[in-house]
Design an enzyme around this catalytic site. Sequence first.
Site, PDB file in Angstrom:
ATOM      1  N   ASP A 226     -19.723  -5.861   2.165  1.00  0.00           N
ATOM      2  CA  ASP A 226     -18.269  -5.954   2.110  1.00  0.00           C
ATOM      3  C   ASP A 226     -17.740  -4.785   1.285  1.00  0.00           C
ATOM      4  O   ASP A 226     -18.237  -4.512   0.174  1.00  0.00           O
ATOM      5  CB  ASP A 226     -17.831  -7.280   1.481  1.00  0.00           C
ATOM      6  CG  ASP A 226     -16.335  -7.485   1.570  1.00  0.00           C
ATOM      7  OD1 ASP A 226     -15.873  -7.984   2.606  1.00  0.00           O
ATOM      8  OD2 ASP A 226     -15.636  -7.133   0.598  1.00  0.00           O
ATOM      9  N   ASN A 234      -5.622   0.118   1.884  1.00  0.00           N
ATOM     10  CA  ASN A 234      -4.501  -0.040   2.810  1.00  0.00           C
ATOM     11  C   ASN A 234      -3.163   0.046   2.084  1.00  0.00           C
ATOM     12  O   ASN A 234      -2.212   0.659   2.578  1.00  0.00           O
ATOM     13  CB  ASN A 234      -4.609  -1.373   3.543  1.00  0.00           C
ATOM     14  CG  ASN A 234      -5.719  -1.386   4.589  1.00  0.00           C
ATOM     15  OD1 ASN A 234      -6.010  -0.364   5.206  1.00  0.00           O
ATOM     16  ND2 ASN A 234      -6.341  -2.535   4.791  1.00  0.00           N
ATOM     17  N   ASP A 243      -8.442   2.457   8.407  1.00  0.00           N
ATOM     18  CA  ASP A 243      -9.260   2.540   9.618  1.00  0.00           C
ATOM     19  C   ASP A 243     -10.287   3.658   9.517  1.00  0.00           C
ATOM     20  O   ASP A 243     -11.439   3.499   9.943  1.00  0.00           O
ATOM     21  CB  ASP A 243      -8.360   2.779  10.836  1.00  0.00           C
ATOM     22  CG  ASP A 243      -7.525   1.559  11.196  1.00  0.00           C
ATOM     23  OD1 ASP A 243      -7.829   0.465  10.663  1.00  0.00           O
ATOM     24  OD2 ASP A 243      -6.573   1.702  11.989  1.00  0.00           O
ATOM     25  N   GLU A 269     -13.315  -6.016   6.761  1.00  0.00           N
ATOM     26  CA  GLU A 269     -14.093  -4.984   6.063  1.00  0.00           C
ATOM     27  C   GLU A 269     -15.523  -5.453   5.788  1.00  0.00           C
ATOM     28  O   GLU A 269     -16.220  -4.902   4.948  1.00  0.00           O
ATOM     29  CB  GLU A 269     -13.412  -4.604   4.744  1.00  0.00           C
ATOM     30  CG  GLU A 269     -13.349  -5.702   3.700  1.00  0.00           C
ATOM     31  CD  GLU A 269     -12.107  -6.588   3.819  1.00  0.00           C
ATOM     32  OE1 GLU A 269     -11.761  -7.218   2.809  1.00  0.00           O
ATOM     33  OE2 GLU A 269     -11.497  -6.637   4.905  1.00  0.00           O
TER      34      GLU A 269
END
Length: 367
Positions: A226, A234, A243, A269
Amino acid sequence: MNPPSSVLTLHARAEADLRHLLPRVGPALAAILIVYTVWDFLLDPAHVLQSGLTRAAFAVLAALAFWPVVPTCSAHLRAAWAHWMLSSGVILASAQLDGGLVQGVGGIVLGLFLVPFIANGSAHFAKVVAPPALLFVACSVLACSLPELLRGILLYASALAVAFVQMHIAVALRRYAQAVESRLVREASHDPLTGIHNRAWLSQAAAQAFSSARRYRTELVFAMLDIDHFKRVNDSYGHQAGDEVLKAVARTMQGTLRETDHAGRFGGEEFCCIFPQASDASASLCAERIRQAIAALEVPAEGGTVRVTISIGLARMQDTHATWEEVLKQADEALYAAKQSGRNCVRIAGERAGTKPAAFREDSTLV
């Protein structure tokens, strides 16, 4: 030089189709060859016995190809043999009748329209059609007048040309169908953003790896990964930068795995790795390589360069595990322990609480 994999796939598919069709369609074609003895009787009753025996003999010879009597003989070769025998039977039976080659040329050329289903290229097409064509010309030279000979050859050549075009159309359609199928398979098994395998594919791979490890008593390790504080990426740099981070992490992770390992995006993620025939130690080394490679990543973005870290949880399959989901659940619990330990580290399921994680990032500042 080996042919491209797409050509091999097309050939294999055509081979499978012929293997399926020969025992089903072949006997019907042989039966039609014999039934056409009725036409022989109507055209030339005096020679019908001779032509009928010829038809029956070549139908029997063709039947040798309908089933794999010789295991090493390909379906393509068996189909070519069947075409040669059936076509030769029609040509020779017609040649034995008075006016048979002239009156029966239409039935003779009909067999050419089966060739597009047999041949898979120009060279193969020539090999399939050459023997019957030469036989037809030889019999016509012996039995027909010059105008009849020229008319028969012209009709036969026209049918050959049509069959040749049909073969190329059939090959093009098979190639197009394969391309569509390959795209659909990839879309169903790969994550559209990162290009690596998706959760559905990972679930199937995990089930197969678990079953294989249980059957052959080999080791198997699952890893859950993770990205640390991905929401901050973000929020700080935008979703497009997020992305790009996911793509970079996926590429880096794939580049560090062994050929036998599998990796994919589990969701968001979160990623998953499958390590067949790997001990805790070897899986930990691989996980540590992934951690270090991702920690060294620098992903360009508007407003600066993004750097991320990743937390990893490992779990080894044990005799007490009844399903692969149980192993994955333990890997997820180990991932949670890695998060609780400060992130950017590798944790193995079953480690005692308070044990130092497998590795920490030197720079404790997390993105």
